[in-house]
Write a protein that holds these residues in place. Structure first.
Motif, PDB file in Angstrom:
ATOM      1  N   TYR A  96       3.606  -7.596   9.274  1.00  0.00           N
ATOM      2  CA  TYR A  96       4.614  -8.236  10.124  1.00  0.00           C
ATOM      3  C   TYR A  96       4.886  -9.681   9.707  1.00  0.00           C
ATOM      4  N   GLY A  97       4.446 -10.035   8.509  1.00  0.00           N
ATOM      5  CA  GLY A  97       4.619 -11.404   8.049  1.00  0.00           C
ATOM      6  C   GLY A  97       5.899 -11.601   7.260  1.00  0.00           C
ATOM      7  N   SER A  98       6.141 -12.824   6.854  1.00  0.00           N
ATOM      8  CA  SER A  98       7.310 -13.164   6.041  1.00  0.00           C
ATOM      9  C   SER A  98       6.922 -13.136   4.570  1.00  0.00           C
ATOM     10  N   TRP A  99       7.920 -13.011   3.719  1.00  0.00           N
ATOM     11  CA  TRP A  99       7.672 -12.924   2.283  1.00  0.00           C
ATOM     12  C   TRP A  99       7.194 -14.261   1.740  1.00  0.00           C
ATOM     13  N   GLN A 100       6.207 -14.174   0.849  1.00  0.00           N
ATOM     14  CA  GLN A 100       5.673 -15.357   0.184  1.00  0.00           C
ATOM     15  C   GLN A 100       5.599 -15.086  -1.312  1.00  0.00           C
ATOM     16  N   ASP A 101       5.721 -16.161  -2.085  1.00  0.00           N
ATOM     17  CA  ASP A 101       5.596 -16.010  -3.536  1.00  0.00           C
ATOM     18  C   ASP A 101       4.172 -15.565  -3.870  1.00  0.00           C
ATOM     19  N   LEU A 102       4.084 -14.655  -4.814  1.00  0.00           N
ATOM     20  CA  LEU A 102       2.789 -14.081  -5.182  1.00  0.00           C
ATOM     21  C   LEU A 102       2.334 -14.639  -6.518  1.00  0.00           C
ATOM     22  N   GLY A 131       8.087 -10.069 -16.572  1.00  0.00           N
ATOM     23  CA  GLY A 131       9.531 -10.319 -16.613  1.00  0.00           C
ATOM     24  C   GLY A 131      10.125 -10.604 -15.255  1.00  0.00           C
ATOM     25  N   TYR A 132       9.324 -10.548 -14.211  1.00  0.00           N
ATOM     26  CA  TYR A 132       9.801 -10.758 -12.855  1.00  0.00           C
ATOM     27  C   TYR A 132       8.882 -11.728 -12.139  1.00  0.00           C
ATOM     28  N   SER A 133       9.419 -12.352 -11.102  1.00  0.00           N
ATOM     29  CA  SER A 133       8.544 -13.050 -10.166  1.00  0.00           C
ATOM     30  C   SER A 133       8.341 -12.115  -8.980  1.00  0.00           C
ATOM     31  N   TRP A 134       7.216 -12.296  -8.296  1.00  0.00           N
ATOM     32  CA  TRP A 134       6.825 -11.319  -7.278  1.00  0.00           C
ATOM     33  C   TRP A 134       6.590 -11.980  -5.935  1.00  0.00           C
ATOM     34  N   GLN A 135       6.728 -11.169  -4.889  1.00  0.00           N
ATOM     35  CA  GLN A 135       6.482 -11.625  -3.528  1.00  0.00           C
ATOM     36  C   GLN A 135       5.565 -10.634  -2.813  1.00  0.00           C
ATOM     37  N   TYR A 136       4.919 -11.125  -1.760  1.00  0.00           N
ATOM     38  CA  TYR A 136       4.114 -10.224  -0.933  1.00  0.00           C
ATOM     39  C   TYR A 136       4.233 -10.658   0.528  1.00  0.00           C
ATOM     40  N   ARG A 137       3.931  -9.743   1.405  1.00  0.00           N
ATOM     41  CA  ARG A 137       3.870 -10.039   2.836  1.00  0.00           C
ATOM     42  C   ARG A 137       2.860  -9.106   3.493  1.00  0.00           C
ATOM     43  N   GLU A 177      -9.392 -12.765  -0.123  1.00  0.00           N
ATOM     44  CA  GLU A 177     -10.625 -12.539   0.616  1.00  0.00           C
ATOM     45  C   GLU A 177     -10.407 -12.639   2.127  1.00  0.00           C
ATOM     46  N   GLN A 178      -9.383 -13.382   2.540  1.00  0.00           N
ATOM     47  CA  GLN A 178      -9.112 -13.525   3.966  1.00  0.00           C
ATOM     48  C   GLN A 178      -8.757 -12.191   4.616  1.00  0.00           C
ATOM     49  N   TYR A 179      -8.309 -11.221   3.804  1.00  0.00           N
ATOM     50  CA  TYR A 179      -7.932  -9.925   4.350  1.00  0.00           C
ATOM     51  C   TYR A 179      -9.102  -8.947   4.406  1.00  0.00           C
ATOM     52  N   HIS A 180     -10.254  -9.334   3.861  1.00  0.00           N
ATOM     53  CA  HIS A 180     -11.394  -8.422   3.833  1.00  0.00           C
ATOM     54  C   HIS A 180     -11.981  -8.197   5.221  1.00  0.00           C
ATOM     55  N   TYR A 181     -11.918  -9.213   6.063  1.00  0.00           N
ATOM     56  CA  TYR A 181     -12.644  -9.140   7.330  1.00  0.00           C
ATOM     57  C   TYR A 181     -12.154  -8.002   8.219  1.00  0.00           C
ATOM     58  N   GLN A 182     -10.842  -7.919   8.414  1.00  0.00           N
ATOM     59  CA  GLN A 182     -10.284  -6.881   9.272  1.00  0.00           C
ATOM     60  C   GLN A 182      -9.477  -5.842   8.491  1.00  0.00           C
ATOM     61  N   GLY A 183      -9.287  -6.065   7.202  1.00  0.00           N
ATOM     62  CA  GLY A 183      -8.439  -5.176   6.419  1.00  0.00           C
ATOM     63  C   GLY A 183      -6.978  -5.547   6.619  1.00  0.00           C
ATOM     64  N   ALA A 184      -6.129  -5.130   5.712  1.00  0.00           N
ATOM     65  CA  ALA A 184      -4.706  -5.462   5.808  1.00  0.00           C
ATOM     66  C   ALA A 184      -3.877  -4.498   4.974  1.00  0.00           C
ATOM     67  N   SER A 185      -2.613  -4.367   5.356  1.00  0.00           N
ATOM     68  CA  SER A 185      -1.630  -3.665   4.530  1.00  0.00           C
ATOM     69  C   SER A 185      -0.692  -4.719   3.966  1.00  0.00           C
ATOM     70  N   LEU A 186      -0.621  -4.795   2.649  1.00  0.00           N
ATOM     71  CA  LEU A 186       0.262  -5.745   1.989  1.00  0.00           C
ATOM     72  C   LEU A 186       1.424  -5.000   1.350  1.00  0.00           C
ATOM     73  N   TYR A 187       2.563  -5.672   1.327  1.00  0.00           N
ATOM     74  CA  TYR A 187       3.758  -5.116   0.703  1.00  0.00           C
ATOM     75  C   TYR A 187       4.167  -6.051  -0.429  1.00  0.00           C
ATOM     76  N   VAL A 188       4.480  -5.459  -1.577  1.00  0.00           N
ATOM     77  CA  VAL A 188       4.770  -6.234  -2.783  1.00  0.00           C
ATOM     78  C   VAL A 188       6.127  -5.812  -3.327  1.00  0.00           C
ATOM     79  N   ARG A 189       6.901  -6.784  -3.789  1.00  0.00           N
ATOM     80  CA  ARG A 189       8.203  -6.477  -4.388  1.00  0.00           C
ATOM     81  C   ARG A 189       8.551  -7.530  -5.424  1.00  0.00           C
ATOM     82  N   ALA A 190       9.459  -7.163  -6.320  1.00  0.00           N
ATOM     83  CA  ALA A 190      10.006  -8.144  -7.256  1.00  0.00           C
ATOM     84  C   ALA A 190      10.917  -9.080  -6.473  1.00  0.00           C
TER      85      ALA A 190
END
Length: 442
Positions: free
Chosen positions: A157-163, A148-154, A171-184
């Motif tokens: 320290y990045g900018s929001w992108q459509d998810l 029922g929603y569209s989602w974004q992630y970043r 897979e690009q985040y596997h090499y060094q690891g990453a923290s992602l933030y997700v929101r409607a």
């Protein structure tokens, strides 16, 4: 009804208040909806007007009474034909009712709706998929469909992108690891449209029949953020490299591949990974074939619960034979009392005791690198046991350990500290011990 300018402070005189009230025109229209645009993604409101002031307030909606009460107003001076109002302090998990007007208009009421207040986000590193579930907003405590929603992630320290969970290259985040933030994602309506069957009156209007005003849909602010951690790949496995023997031991059941050096000095594409099935060290020819060099890459294989590790990389160099003197004949016998000059500083001869006995082969190493010697009936394997003759030293191989007709093979030793691989065994001549001198007369 013309909305009156709010005068704050207890020191205002009744005369000043009366002067302002008298200037009001009870027939003023509300601010045109076309003059207002709401950008919930940027969390701003823009009001375009030729008036001198824009007045904005956040209201409290009373559903039972159908009123909006604005406790305090912000007054913006119009300097360039428009005013931008910050909405970032509004709650994103409940409905917001705001009012905006100018000094010549009544208030326009806008509803900015509630968004998602919580969701569970989980990352499956094996499937490379992000799952969102148990979505809740202010209207319910029950889980809702994420669709029922569209989602974004970043990133942190990045900018929001459509998810789009099926197309993001996680897979690009596997090499060094990453923290992602997700929101409607926010929803922005474009031109303001009235909310069907919703009108409100100003709670400050105490008349018997307070005027009703439509409420316009201002969209929805972004939802609350959830953090999900993507763990970095485990480090690659240890690879046992023996530069002296010219061997590599790939861990059992590890996966390996090779990038081979081609004739142009460049590297070909990596070979298809192979799962190692041997527990013993392997010579470089197993990995290089006929190539002069390459890069071996080894990693722990993936499981149904864990992704493959990083690659451990080992540079390989095919063994190189000794650069021997042009007079050396590899299949010729080493002559009686002769000296085979392998190189300017390496030679081979028979050792003769002071009693006239020939008891050993002597190898002189006048170079600054260790060499290895093997006397055998055929070219030895890289891992065969050898006699090491250190730099600047002589080495002996006893006659008792040698068979006439066998060949003397020599190579340079590998050096772990400098990661120099051992050379290839080079034939320098065949053994044929001369006869001992007759026993001396008594």
């Amino acid at each position: 009804m013309r909305i009156k300018r709010v005068l704050q402070g207890t020191a205002l005189t009744a005369l000043a208040a009366a002067a302002w009230m008298g200037a009001a025109d009870a027939s003023a229209a509300e601010l045109a909806s076309s003059a207002v645009s709401v950008d919930t993604a940027a969390q701003t409101m823009t009001v375009t007007t030729t008036d001198k002031e824009v007045v904005f307030g956040v209201g409290a909606y009373n559903k039972n009474k159908g009123t909006v009460k604005v406790a305090g107003w912000d007054v913006y001076d119009v300097k360039t034909g428009s005013v931008t109002i910050d909405l970032s302090k509004l709650s994103n998990v409940k409905d917001n009712y705001v009012a905006v007007k100018t000094e010549t208009t009544d208030a326009l009421y806008i509803k900015i709706g509630s968004s998602v207040k919580s969701q569970k986000v989980k990352y499956d590193a094996v499937k490379k998929e992000l799952a969102i579930d148990n979505v809740k907003n202010a209207d319910t405590t029950a889980g809702q469909d994420k669709g029922g929603y569209s989602w974004q992630y970043r990133t942190a320290y990045g900018s929001w992108q459509d998810l789009n969970v099926s197309s993001v290259p996680f897979e690009q985040y596997h090499y060094q690891g990453a923290s992602l933030y997700v929101r409607a994602n926010a929803t922005t309506t474009g031109a303001l449209q009235a909310v069907p069957n919703l009108e409100v009156s100003d709670a400050a209007d105490k008349s018997a029949t307070p005027a009703k005003s439509p409420v316009y849909d201002g969209g929805r602010l972004p939802g609350k953020e959830s953090k999900v951690n993507i763990a970095k790949q485990a480090n690659g496995p240890s690879v046992a490299v023996d530069y002296a023997k010219g061997t590599v031991k790939v861990p059992d059941k590890a996966e390996y591949r090779v990038l081979l050096e081609n004739a142009n000095g460049a590297y070909d594409a990596a070979q298809t990974p192979i799962v190692n099935s041997t527990k013993t060290p392997q010579g470089l020819d197993v990995f290089l074939g006929t190539a002069s060099g390459g890069v071996l890459e080894v990693r722990k294989v993936a499981t149904d619960k864990k992704i493959a590790s990083k690659w451990t990389r080992v540079s390989l160099k095919a063994p190189v034979e000794l650069n021997v003197d042009s007079t050396v004949v590899a299949d010729a016998d080493i002559a009686t009392d002769g000296v085979v000059v392998v190189q300017d500083k390496i030679n081979v001869k028979y050792n003769k005791t002071n009693k006239g006995k020939y008891d050993a082969i002597v190898i002189h190493n006048g170079t600054d690198k260790n060499i290895e010697v093997i006397i055998a009936d055929k070219k030895p394997e890289a891992t065969a046991k050898s006699t090491v003759v250190k730099a600047g030293k002589d080495g002996k191989i006893s006659k008792s350990k040698v068979t006439d007709g066998h060949t003397v093979y020599i190579r340079t030793s590998g050096v772990k500290a400098t990661q120099d691989w051992a050379g290839a065994y080079t034939a320098v001549g065949k053994v044929k011990f001369p006869s001992d001198d007759p026993a001396p007369a008594k």
